[in-house]
Scaffold this active site. Structure first.
Site, PDB file in Angstrom:
ATOM      1  N   ARG A 197      -3.306  13.780  -6.071  1.00 40.57           N
ATOM      2  CA  ARG A 197      -2.609  13.933  -4.624  1.00 40.57           C
ATOM      3  C   ARG A 197      -3.346  15.045  -3.746  1.00 40.57           C
ATOM      4  NH1 ARG A 197       2.844  12.757  -4.959  1.00 40.57           N
ATOM      5  NH2 ARG A 197       3.282  14.226  -3.188  1.00 40.57           N
TER       6      ARG A 197
ATOM      7  N   ASN B  18       4.499  21.380  -0.209  1.00 44.05           N
ATOM      8  CA  ASN B  18       3.635  19.968  -0.232  1.00 44.05           C
ATOM      9  C   ASN B  18       4.510  19.578   1.212  1.00 44.05           C
ATOM     10  OD1 ASN B  18       2.682  17.583   0.071  1.00 44.05           O
ATOM     11  ND2 ASN B  18       4.303  16.629  -1.387  1.00 44.05           N
ATOM     12  N   GLY B  19       3.778  19.134   2.220  1.00 44.79           N
ATOM     13  CA  GLY B  19       4.265  18.514   3.505  1.00 44.79           C
ATOM     14  C   GLY B  19       3.737  19.450   4.627  1.00 44.79           C
TER      15      GLY B  19
ATOM     16  N   LYS C 132      -4.323  10.318  -3.078  1.00 41.68           N
ATOM     17  CA  LYS C 132      -3.779   9.007  -3.522  1.00 41.68           C
ATOM     18  C   LYS C 132      -2.368   8.992  -2.417  1.00 41.68           C
ATOM     19  CE  LYS C 132      -3.099   5.633  -6.466  1.00 41.68           C
ATOM     20  NZ  LYS C 132      -4.080   4.617  -5.826  1.00 41.68           N
TER      21      LYS C 132
ATOM     22  N   HIS D 114     -19.150 -13.973  17.502  1.00 40.94           N
ATOM     23  CA  HIS D 114     -18.542 -13.025  18.791  1.00 40.94           C
ATOM     24  C   HIS D 114     -18.628 -11.629  18.781  1.00 40.94           C
ATOM     25  CE1 HIS D 114     -16.624 -16.803  20.130  1.00 40.94           C
ATOM     26  NE2 HIS D 114     -15.873 -16.890  18.747  1.00 40.94           N
TER      27      HIS D 114
ATOM     28  N   CYS E 215      -0.065  16.957  -1.366  1.00 37.41           N
ATOM     29  CA  CYS E 215      -0.359  18.008  -2.248  1.00 37.41           C
ATOM     30  C   CYS E 215       0.350  17.873  -3.399  1.00 37.41           C
ATOM     31  CB  CYS E 215      -0.146  19.419  -1.734  1.00 37.41           C
ATOM     32  SG  CYS E 215      -1.175  19.868  -0.099  1.00 37.41           S
TER      33      CYS E 215
ATOM     34  N   TRP F 118      -4.488  19.430  -0.657  1.00 36.26           N
ATOM     35  CA  TRP F 118      -5.362  18.649   0.093  1.00 36.26           C
ATOM     36  C   TRP F 118      -5.183  19.048   1.616  1.00 36.26           C
ATOM     37  CZ3 TRP F 118      -4.254  14.965   4.222  1.00 36.26           C
ATOM     38  CH2 TRP F 118      -5.188  14.123   4.455  1.00 36.26           C
TER      39      TRP F 118
ATOM     40  N   GLU G  68     -10.085  -5.584   2.089  1.00 39.71           N
ATOM     41  CA  GLU G  68      -9.812  -4.872   0.853  1.00 39.71           C
ATOM     42  C   GLU G  68     -11.111  -4.616   0.363  1.00 39.71           C
ATOM     43  OE1 GLU G  68      -7.571  -3.121   0.128  1.00 39.71           O
ATOM     44  OE2 GLU G  68      -7.873  -2.560  -2.060  1.00 39.71           O
TER      45      GLU G  68
ATOM     46  N   GLU H 214     -14.346   3.566   0.538  1.00 36.73           N
ATOM     47  CA  GLU H 214     -13.483   4.595   0.167  1.00 36.73           C
ATOM     48  C   GLU H 214     -14.450   5.492  -0.930  1.00 36.73           C
ATOM     49  OE1 GLU H 214      -8.886   3.581  -0.365  1.00 36.73           O
ATOM     50  OE2 GLU H 214     -10.053   2.417  -1.528  1.00 36.73           O
TER      51      GLU H 214
ATOM     52  N   LYS I 264     -12.555  -0.915  -0.425  1.00 33.56           N
ATOM     53  CA  LYS I 264     -13.028  -0.094  -1.457  1.00 33.56           C
ATOM     54  C   LYS I 264     -14.342   0.262  -1.380  1.00 33.56           C
ATOM     55  CE  LYS I 264      -9.942   0.090  -3.035  1.00 33.56           C
ATOM     56  NZ  LYS I 264      -8.717  -0.296  -2.812  1.00 33.56           N
TER      57      LYS I 264
HETATM   58  C1  G6P Z   1      -3.519   6.215   0.674  1.00 27.28           C
HETATM   59  C2  G6P Z   1      -4.273   5.771  -0.641  1.00 27.28           C
HETATM   60  C3  G6P Z   1      -4.420   4.590  -0.643  1.00 27.28           C
HETATM   61  C4  G6P Z   1      -3.114   3.662  -0.323  1.00 27.28           C
HETATM   62  C5  G6P Z   1      -2.367   4.012   0.779  1.00 27.28           C
HETATM   63  C6  G6P Z   1      -0.898   3.588   0.986  1.00 27.28           C
HETATM   64  O1  G6P Z   1      -4.281   6.131   1.571  1.00 27.28           O
HETATM   65  O2  G6P Z   1      -5.436   6.414  -0.822  1.00 27.28           O
HETATM   66  O3  G6P Z   1      -5.128   3.693  -1.739  1.00 27.28           O
HETATM   67  O4  G6P Z   1      -3.299   2.202  -0.179  1.00 27.28           O
HETATM   68  O5  G6P Z   1      -2.378   5.573   0.864  1.00 27.28           O
HETATM   69  O6  G6P Z   1      -0.142   4.012  -0.363  1.00 27.28           O
HETATM   70  P1  G6P Z   1       1.037   3.256  -0.818  1.00 27.28           P
HETATM   71  O7  G6P Z   1       1.432   4.213  -2.063  1.00 27.28           O
HETATM   72  O8  G6P Z   1       2.198   3.611   0.286  1.00 27.28           O
HETATM   73  O9  G6P Z   1       0.768   2.042  -1.330  1.00 27.28           O
END
Ligand code: G6P
Length: 611
Positions: A27, A100-101, A606, A507, A2, A75, A484, A491, A488
């Site tokens: 956030r 937050n937490g 994020k 397999h 948050c 969040w 990756e 996501e 993407k």
């Molecule tokens: C969240 C974000 C990702 C990110 C991950 C790790 O899941 O949505 O985009 O890769 O956290 O975050 P960091 O800040 O540790 O790279």
């Protein structure tokens, strides 16, 4: 997870708080709220479900006015997104708190408070804190002392902002396990989860340490107390990035802007770290050379996209430095019985430096006898950076889009520097080192050349928008790049996507291949190319539609069911960085076609500062 912002200033703080929330929306963005102490000395609060824009509308209809306030973008963890679960939470009419937490012992505290007649109006863990604080302030008649006592009874992680009508000129902040900074203004002071939230009012920040409690007062007074209640001085740091980073400029989305920033930020990550034909080892700190010469093994720990960077680096560390390397997601590592061989270097990767699992893994590693801890991170002053022995900053600048792009390619760049630095100290592969360093100097230009293919990649995206599934294939260091790419796509476009090392196709996943399942393959010109080509035949033979990103020198014929997009030739060592770009652009264009919320995809945040 948050975002918190708070202000105490000799002007109406509504505008400052609202702007801060907009900048913190990455956030969390399922609901938002704000509370101020009005000129009449009363708490006045607005809350709204949805993005910060919903709160903004609400404030247009019923503006707030006051010189002290707190605000929050949420969040959800405890209790669904709803107005009554949105922060700030109040106890009665005089105390408001943003958090937050996660408060882990909230259930037992809640039953105790209910037993004493406190009535809960939300399903959140935070409301417990509001009532505990109100109870304590009633007993103590002193806000600061009340907060200090309550903190001692909380288990879990928190960053808090607290306001109480009995002290309309005092704003209290506290941090334990979740980030919180103090913004230092001119005769005014601020609080926020991230300095980004306050760049419109200051560029001077104090990064609070674990356990710190801060009292901000009207007039700009800032008093910090450590975990033992001792007054402490913490340094004021000037924020490094320009304010422009928090705006989209001419781009439609932050994600696209950040994709296009990659040539510049990769160049920044390399800046000052390369000698003529090798990497400057002391880029990792003055102690690096001595420590690196002892490294016999490496354990890399990260989450999400950063984990994929770690997986790619494993190939490099083994090939170019000859060091056995393991890579693991932080949430698994931290609860495992880990066996640490002698002289193992612990490496964390994180864009934010505040990811709860990664941070917990670092703390856990301290008990396990590692040689030392290196953090590769994008945020100066973050917890991970502060708590590690060695650091290498990526210079990606603030990344706002939830789907990570420039943070990933700068991490890869930094990890290649690490592989080369370790190789240099150990005297491995010296000739090859010089070639890779030369290729690194060319990398920003090569990345720009791939960005110039954007319209061709956009044209490919139409083939995906109506699909429900997609398969990504790669081999060697390009397997994590395929992962990756799949991440993407899922996501931001919500298309189910999986990645496989191409050799595993037969397999299992081959059973899924038909003309409804597009298959994306990453085919640089490396030693596995011929094997990859056979794997692609296996897909074609089952009617699968292939999209291949290939080196310009690779002989691959376009035809029915196979589209080939050619990338400029690059040194094989750096191909994983270059091949990331088309996959980012492809996902972006598919998401735009689907009309999803590119920068703030549903259910994601994020910076994951809760477990
Ligand atoms: C969240 C974000 C990702 C990110 C991950 C790790 O899941 O949505 O985009 O890769 O956290 O975050 P960091 O800040 O540790 O790279």
């Amino acid at each position: 997870m948050c975002g918190i912002v708070g202000a105490v200033a000799a002007r109406n703080v509504q505008g400052i708080l609202l702007e801060g929330l907009k900048r913190l929306e990455y956030r969390g963005y399922d609901s938002a709220g704000m509370a101020v102490i009005s000129p009449q000395g009363q708490l006045d609060r607005r809350r709204a479900v949805g993005k910060v824009a919903a709160l903004e509308e609400c404030l247009e209809e019923a503006p707030l006015s006051g010189e002290l306030g707190i605000a929050h973008t949420r969040w959800a963890t405890h209790g669904k997104p709803s107005e009554r679960n949105a922060h700030p939470h109040q106890s009665g009419e005089s105390l408001a708190v943003v958090h937050n937490g996660i408060i882990e012992n909230f259930e037992s505290l809640k039953s105790e408070l209910e037993g004493q007649g406190y009535v809960f109006t939300s399903e959140t863990d935070t409301e417990v804190v509001a009532h505990l604080l109100a109870r304590e302030v009633d007993r103590q008649a002193d806000l600061f002392e009340g907060v200090r006592r309550v903190l001692a009874s909380l288990d879990g992680a928190y960053a808090l902002g607290v306001a109480h009508c009995s002290e309309p000129e005092t704003l209290i902040g506290a941090r334990q396990g979740s980030p919180l900074v103090v913004g230092v203004g001119i005769e005014e002071a601020f609080l926020a989860s991230d300095p980004l939230a306050l760049l419109q009012v200051t560029d001077r920040f104090i990064y609070l340490e674990e356990g710190d409690l801060v009292r901000l007062r009207q007039g700009g007074s800032i008093e910090i107390f450590d975990i033992n209640g001792k007054p402490v001085e913490r340094p004021v740091k000037i924020f490094e990035h320009g304010d422009g980073a928090a705006s989209k400029g001419d781009y439609r989305h932050f994600m696209l802007k950040e994709i296009y920033e990659q040539p510049a930020v990769i160049a920044k990550t390399l800046e000052g770290r390369l000698a003529q034909s090798s990497v400057l080892v002391n880029s990792f700190g003055t102690e690096a050379e001595a420590l690196f010469s002892r490294v016999k093994q490496i354990h890399i720990i990260a989450c999400g996209t950063s984990y994929h960077a770690g997986m790619t680096a494993r190939y490099w560390l083994e090939k170019y430095a000859g060091i056995p390397t393991q890579v693991e997601v932080a949430s698994e590592f931290r609860y495992r019985q880990v066996v640490v061989p002698e002289n193992t270097l612990f490496v964390t990767l994180s864009q934010s430096g505040e990811t709860a699992d990664t941070l917990a893994a670092l703390r856990f590693s301290r008990e396990l006898g590692y040689l030392g801890a290196l953090a590769i991170c994008n945020v100066p002053g973050s917890s991970l950076v502060r708590e590690s022995d060695l650091t290498l900053m990526t210079h990606a600048g603030p990344e706002i889009g939830v789907a990570s792009t420039k943070a990933f390619t700068t991490q890869l760049t930094a990890l290649m520097l690490l592989a080369l630095a370790l190789g240099k100290v150990r005297g491995v592969n010296e000739g090859r080192q010089a070639e890779i360093v030369a290729a690194l100097r060319e990398l920003p230009r090569m990345v720009s050349r791939v960005l110039a293919l954007d319209s061709e990649i956009e044209a490919l995206s139409t083939a995906f928008a109506e699909k429900h599934h997609a398969l990504f294939l790669g081999r060697g260091a390009h397997f994590p790049i395929a992962m990756e790419g799949a991440l993407k796509l899922k996501e931001i476009s919500y298309i189910h996507a999986e990645a496989y090392p191409a050799g595993e196709l037969k397999h299992g996943p081959l059973a899924l291949v038909d003309n409804e399942m597009p298959v994306i393959a990453v085919a640089p010109n490396d030693e596995l190319l011929e094997k990859l080509k056979s794997n692609l035949q296996e897909v074609r033979a089952r009617g699968g539609e292939l999209f291949v990103f290939a080196d310009e020198n690779v002989h691959l014929k376009e035809g029915e069911g196979i589209r080939v997009l050619r990338l400029p030739h690059i040194d094989e060592a750096l191909a994983p960085i270059l091949y990331t770009l088309p996959l980012q652009l492809l996902s972006y264009h598919v998401a735009v076609l689907k009309g999803t919320d590119v920068d703030q995809p549903r259910n994601l945040a994020k910076s994951v500062t809760v477990e």
